[in-house]
Structure formats: structure tokens, C-alpha cells
Design an enzyme around this catalytic site. Structure first.
Site, PDB file in Angstrom:
ATOM      1  N   HIS A 227       5.601   6.399  -0.861  1.00 38.39           N
ATOM      2  CA  HIS A 227       6.380   5.191  -1.166  1.00 38.39           C
ATOM      3  C   HIS A 227       5.575   3.946  -0.806  1.00 38.39           C
ATOM      4  O   HIS A 227       4.606   4.014  -0.046  1.00 38.39           O
ATOM      5  CB  HIS A 227       7.695   5.192  -0.364  1.00 38.39           C
ATOM      6  CG  HIS A 227       7.496   5.103   1.114  1.00 38.39           C
ATOM      7  ND1 HIS A 227       7.267   6.207   1.907  1.00 38.39           N
ATOM      8  CD2 HIS A 227       7.459   4.040   1.961  1.00 38.39           C
ATOM      9  CE1 HIS A 227       7.117   5.830   3.156  1.00 38.39           C
ATOM     10  NE2 HIS A 227       7.223   4.504   3.225  1.00 38.39           N
TER      11      HIS A 227
ATOM     12  N   HIS B  76       0.846  -1.193   0.000  1.00 35.92           N
ATOM     13  CA  HIS B  76       0.000   0.000   0.000  1.00 35.92           C
ATOM     14  C   HIS B  76       0.880   1.240   0.000  1.00 35.92           C
ATOM     15  O   HIS B  76       2.090   1.149   0.231  1.00 35.92           O
ATOM     16  CB  HIS B  76      -0.868   0.015   1.267  1.00 35.92           C
ATOM     17  CG  HIS B  76      -0.041   0.180   2.493  1.00 35.92           C
ATOM     18  ND1 HIS B  76       0.552  -0.897   3.133  1.00 35.92           N
ATOM     19  CD2 HIS B  76       0.376   1.280   3.167  1.00 35.92           C
ATOM     20  CE1 HIS B  76       1.273  -0.456   4.146  1.00 35.92           C
ATOM     21  NE2 HIS B  76       1.190   0.856   4.183  1.00 35.92           N
TER      22      HIS B  76
HETATM   23  P1  2AM Z   1       6.349   2.527   6.275  1.00 33.19           P
HETATM   24  O1  2AM Z   1       5.837   1.490   5.331  1.00 33.19           O
HETATM   25  O2  2AM Z   1       7.327   3.475   5.638  1.00 33.19           O
HETATM   26  O3  2AM Z   1       6.837   1.949   7.568  1.00 33.19           O
HETATM   27  C1  2AM Z   1       1.422   1.239   8.592  1.00 33.19           C
HETATM   28  O4  2AM Z   1       2.381   1.142   9.576  1.00 33.19           O
HETATM   29  C2  2AM Z   1       1.809   2.257   7.558  1.00 33.19           C
HETATM   30  O5  2AM Z   1       1.923   3.556   8.163  1.00 33.19           O
HETATM   31  C3  2AM Z   1       3.116   1.983   6.858  1.00 33.19           C
HETATM   32  O6  2AM Z   1       2.973   2.282   5.492  1.00 33.19           O
HETATM   33  C4  2AM Z   1       4.082   2.950   7.504  1.00 33.19           C
HETATM   34  O7  2AM Z   1       5.088   3.420   6.652  1.00 33.19           O
HETATM   35  C5  2AM Z   1       3.178   4.117   7.812  1.00 33.19           C
HETATM   36  N1  2AM Z   1       3.700   4.967   8.874  1.00 33.19           N
HETATM   37  C6  2AM Z   1       3.909   6.309   8.782  1.00 33.19           C
HETATM   38  N2  2AM Z   1       4.350   6.803   9.936  1.00 33.19           N
HETATM   39  C7  2AM Z   1       4.480   5.773  10.783  1.00 33.19           C
HETATM   40  C8  2AM Z   1       4.925   5.654  12.129  1.00 33.19           C
HETATM   41  N3  2AM Z   1       5.307   6.699  12.836  1.00 33.19           N
HETATM   42  N4  2AM Z   1       4.926   4.420  12.667  1.00 33.19           N
HETATM   43  C9  2AM Z   1       4.537   3.336  11.961  1.00 33.19           C
HETATM   44  N5  2AM Z   1       4.093   3.398  10.694  1.00 33.19           N
HETATM   45  C10 2AM Z   1       4.058   4.593  10.105  1.00 33.19           C
END
Ligand code: 2AM
Length: 185
Positions: A122, A39
Site C-alpha cells: 500500500h 512510497h
Molecule cells: P505505513 O505507511 O503503513 O505506516 C516508514 O515508516 C515506512 O515503513 C512506512 O511506509 C510504514 O508503513 C512502514 N512500516 C512498516 N512497518 C512499520 C512499523 N512497525 N513502524 C513504522 N513503520 C512501518
């Protein structure tokens, strides 16, 4: 409940993403995102009490969701102590930036204060990655690819039997949100 708002992908796009993930997998080890978990996050809400669910729905419904085209044209990593996060990056896109900004505004109006860090669209391919060699970013990506999206989804993140599982709770699509909104697409 741990929640975030994201764009999910159709099977064709998921296939393109998985092809990149397979090339990464061949280069080392890591905790690879499961196909159904791929996602692009628009807003990370974190732990939210169930009584705040309605406010999130209202914010999503007030957000102008218009069909837009995403192009994925890069790969990269976020360095981490325990192994890097590797991702596919989305090309600069004002419609997406606008969507994310409006969603953040609507969430703020409902009392949700999101992190102020810059939006960097991303798709996470894998976490805790250790590679044997530094990959050629272009070769890892292969050909850039595009997809049309028109839906944003509220996702629940939980561990079920030890597996990170994301479940859609609610969604808003371009066609449905047209009638509610002040500004049409
Ligand atoms: P990431 O894939 O770059 O880890 C669920 O965790 C989604 O929320 C993921 O896509 C994650 O990004 C995003 N996300 C953004 N901020 C976050 C945070 N502080 N902690 C965990 N997940 C975060």
C-alpha cells in the site's frame, strides 16, 4: 538510523496518487504524506546501527529485482486510536510478492529479522485521519492506475526541522542487478 526499503514513484504516478490524496483531503482532516514521501514499503528495518548498513546493501544486491507492473485499484484504512491511516492498495501481484519475499529472505540471511505480519502492499496517503463521512472507496480512487517499477531503494527516515523526511541511501535497479544474479529476469 531508522531505515526501510521501498519502491518510489515517478512524477506521473506521484501525480495520480496526489489526485486521490486531494479527494481524501476534501473529506476531513489528517496528517497528509508529503508528495516526496510517497512510497510503497517492501521491508521495514526500524532502528539499525550504522555498522549493519553493509549487510543491508548485500541483501539488496542479492535480491532479484526485475521490472514489474503495479496496479493500484483500491483505497482503504487501517483503524487507529488517534485517527486512521488511509492508503491506496495494490492489486494482487505475484511478481511483487516474490520480490518482497526474496528481499525478506536475503535480509534474514544477513541477520535482519523482519516482522512476520502479512505483506499488504500500500501507499500511505495520510495518518491520523478523521473524516466527516465514510467515503465511497471507488469514487475516492477514481480510475485504477498502473506503473512500471524496476528499482528498490533503501530509505532513511528522520525528522528534520520537525518534518518527516525520507532520503534514499542506496538503490538496486533491474538492469544493474542482472549481472550479479543467478536467475535473470
Ligand atoms: P505505513 O505507511 O503503513 O505506516 C516508514 O515508516 C515506512 O515503513 C512506512 O511506509 C510504514 O508503513 C512502514 N512500516 C512498516 N512497518 C512499520 C512499523 N512497525 N513502524 C513504522 N513503520 C512501518
Amino acid at each position: 538510523m531508522r531505515l526501510f526499503i521501498a519502491v518510489n514513484f515517478d512524477a506521473k504516478t506521484a501525480g495520480r496518487i496526489l489526485a486521490v490524496q486531494e479527494r481524501l483531503r476534501a473529506m476531513g482532516r489528517g496528517n497528509f504524506s508529503r508528495p516526496e514521501n510517497l512510497h510503497l514499503t517492501l521491508a521495514f528495518l526500524g532502528e539499525v546501527a550504522p555498522e549493519h548498513f553493509d549487510g543491508i546493501q548485500r541483501a539488496m544486491e542479492r535480491t532479484a529485482v526485475c521490472p514489474l507492473r503495479l496496479t493500484f485499484d483500491s483505497t482503504g484504512r487501517f483503524p487507529r486510536e488517534g485517527g486512521d491511516v488511509w492508503w491506496i492498495g495494490c492489486a494482487g501481484n505475484s511478481a511483487l510478492t516474490q520480490l518482497q519475499a526474496e528481499l525478506s529472505r536475503q535480509l534474514s540471511a544477513e541477520g535482519f529479522h523482519l516482522e512476520r505480519r502479512r505483506f499488504s502492499p500500500h501507499i500511505t496517503l495520510a495518518r491520523a485521519v478523521r473524516l466527516r463521512e465514510k467515503p465511497d472507496s471507488r469514487a475516492l480512487l477514481g480510475e485504477p492506475f498502473s506503473t512500471e517499477i524496476s528499482t528498490i531503494s533503501l530509505m532513511l527516515s528522520e525528522r528534520i526541522d520537525g518534518r518527516l523526511t525520507y532520503t534514499e541511501q542506496f538503490s538496486v535497479s533491474a538492469s544493474a542487478s542482472q549481472t550479479e544474479r543467478e536467475t535473470p529476469c
